[in-house]
Design an enzyme around this catalytic site. Structure first.
Site, PDB file in Angstrom:
ATOM      1  CE  LYS A 207      -3.378   3.008   0.866  1.00  0.00           C
ATOM      2  NZ  LYS A 207      -4.675   3.080   0.121  1.00  0.00           N
ATOM      3  CB  CYS A 261      -3.872   8.299   0.785  1.00  0.00           C
ATOM      4  SG  CYS A 261      -5.346   7.378   1.749  1.00  0.00           S
TER       5      CYS A 261
END
Ligand SMILES: NC(=O)c1ccc[n+]([C@@H]2O[C@H](COP(=O)([O-])OP(=O)(O)OC[C@H]3O[C@@H](n4cnc5c(N)ncnc54)[C@H](O)[C@@H]3O)[C@@H](O)[C@H]2O)c1
Length: 400
Positions: A207, A261
């Protein structure tokens, strides 16, 4: 059917809770915020996401979904709490794992042998093992009596319900049987995507690698936008032409990089490997510095004291979320320089980040100059109106 408890009912936890319910599981949505639990229990969503209100109504109607502020026993726990960064006294940015740690303690307080705890929150390497240690300590169980895994969430706002079912998922654990068990649960909801199994460290890094790749690519585009400004050429045209090459894919420049993010995750790699990750650090620095560069750049066209409309205040196009928004940072820099900021964010009702919010019509009528910071659809649809004032276009909207 297994009972699933979602720890944290925010942007990720809520659609996840709803999706697991609609797949047939009994689901408990646990959140520390009473107001969130009360609102969701009353059947109303507290975030903006297409289709989510209808989906919540449908999920509650099954009788298999409820919300609570008290952790309950369950078979599978999914941790979906926030993982922001914090600044150390020497101004380094590092992960703030307080929320994950407290969620793990809550899991430990009710977990029993055979349970599975999945960490979905984006986290630095070794976080799944941190969760495992906390659950073991609080529950008094041996680590081998329960299972932990990491399954990073990769959905994006605006497409969450769809992507929860269709995106590929990575599930990693330091014990293969835990990853297999997690897969058997997730495959009930991931109906179109492929689930790939790996170890916990690889899943954590996966990720972070995806978002850091995008941050570095955008930093390159942002750097090119400055070079093109000096050359007097159009960076969007340049990138479009360069991307005609079959093996080139330069991203689009903007007013910076925001959200929780892409602007955050690269720090989660850098914090543990500072000495070997100068590229990651530089990309973050380039993107963080872009709002100040744009504020400097428009100084050629418009002077402090004049009114500047900031068209777009959220962190990316067509959403209402202002977390880590470079547009807000840009507006604050303009204000500090003495400009009068006219904020315009069509996806937010009422004030935005401490500024009075204006409609596009009001903002254009009131301003001397406009800066387009986001490719919001309502702006694309009103280019003629925007063009009635001098403007600086950070995102290439006016050439669409
Ligand atoms: N939002 C996105 O688009 C997105 C996309 C991919 C991944 N992620 C990652 O998913 C994670 C969750 O992000 P989010 O946007 O849903 O965060 P959020 O802030 O919207 O939601 C987090 C929720 O957790 C609750 N909470 C905090 N501590 C808790 C605890 N100890 N126990 C129970 N609840 C607790 C908060 O009250 C809040 O409602 C983060 O790691 C984020 O990086 C987010």
């Amino acid at each position: 059917m297994k009972k699933i408890e979602i720890m944290g009912c925010g942007y990720i936890g809520l659609p996840t809770a709803i999706t697991f319910t609609l797949a047939g599981f009994e689901v408990c949505g646990f959140d520390v915020k009473q107001a969130v639990v009360d609102q969701l229990s009353s059947g109303k969503i507290h975030i903006v996401e297409p289709g989510l209100q209808d989906a919540l109504t449908q999920a509650l109607a099954t009788g298999r979904l409820h919300f609570t502020t008290k952790p309950e026993p369950a078979d599978v726990f999914i941790i979906a709490v926030q993982t922001p960064y914090k600044e150390t006294p020497d101004h380094k940015r590092v992960s703030d794992m307080r929320f994950v740690e407290s969620a793990a303690r809550e899991v430990g307080s009710v977990a029993k042998p055979g349970d599975l705890c999945v960490l979905e929150s984006t986290s630095p390497p070794y976080s799944t093992r941190l969760v495992e240690s906390i659950v073991a300590e609080v529950s008094g169980m041996d680590k081998l009596q329960f299972m932990t895994a990491h399954c990073p969430e990769r959905i994006i706002p605006g497409r969450m319900l769809l992507e929860l079912r269709e995106n590929d998922r990575i599930i990693g654990s330091n014990r293969p049987e835990a990853a297999e068990y997690a897969k058997s649960i997730y495959e009930k909801v991931v109906t179109k995507g492929t689930i790939r199994l790996t170890d916990d460290l690889t899943a954590e890094m996966c990720k972070l690698t995806e978002n850091t790749f995008r941050d570095i690519n955008i930093a390159y585009a942002n750097e090119l936008s400055k070079v093109c400004d000096r050359l007097g050429i159009d960076v969007f045209n340049l990138i479009e032409l360069a991307n005609c090459h079959p093996r080139v894919n330069v991203h689009t420049p903007g007013v910076g990089v925001g959200g929780h993010c892409i602007a955050v995750d690269p720090w989660f790699i850098h914090e543990k490997f500072e000495d070997i990750t100068p590229l990651i650090y530089e990309a973050r620095t380039v993107n963080d510095g872009k709002p100040a560069w744009v504020a400097e750049r428009i100084g050629r066209d418009v002077k402090p004291g004049e009114k500047v409309a900031v068209l777009g205040m959220s962190f990316k196009a067509n959403i209402d979320d202002t977390r880590e928004s470079p547009s807000v940072l840009f507006a604050n820099i303009l204000k500090e320089k003495g400009y009068e900021v006219i904020a315009c964010e069509p996806f937010i009702q009422g004030d935005v980040a401490g500024y009075k919010n204006h409609t596009l019509e009001e903002a254009i009528a009131a301003c001397d100059y406009a800066v387009i910071t986001l490719m919001h659809t309502p702006f694309v649809e009103n280019k003629t109106l925007i063009a009635t004032k001098p403007y600086y276009d950070c995102v290439g909207l006016m050439r669409k």
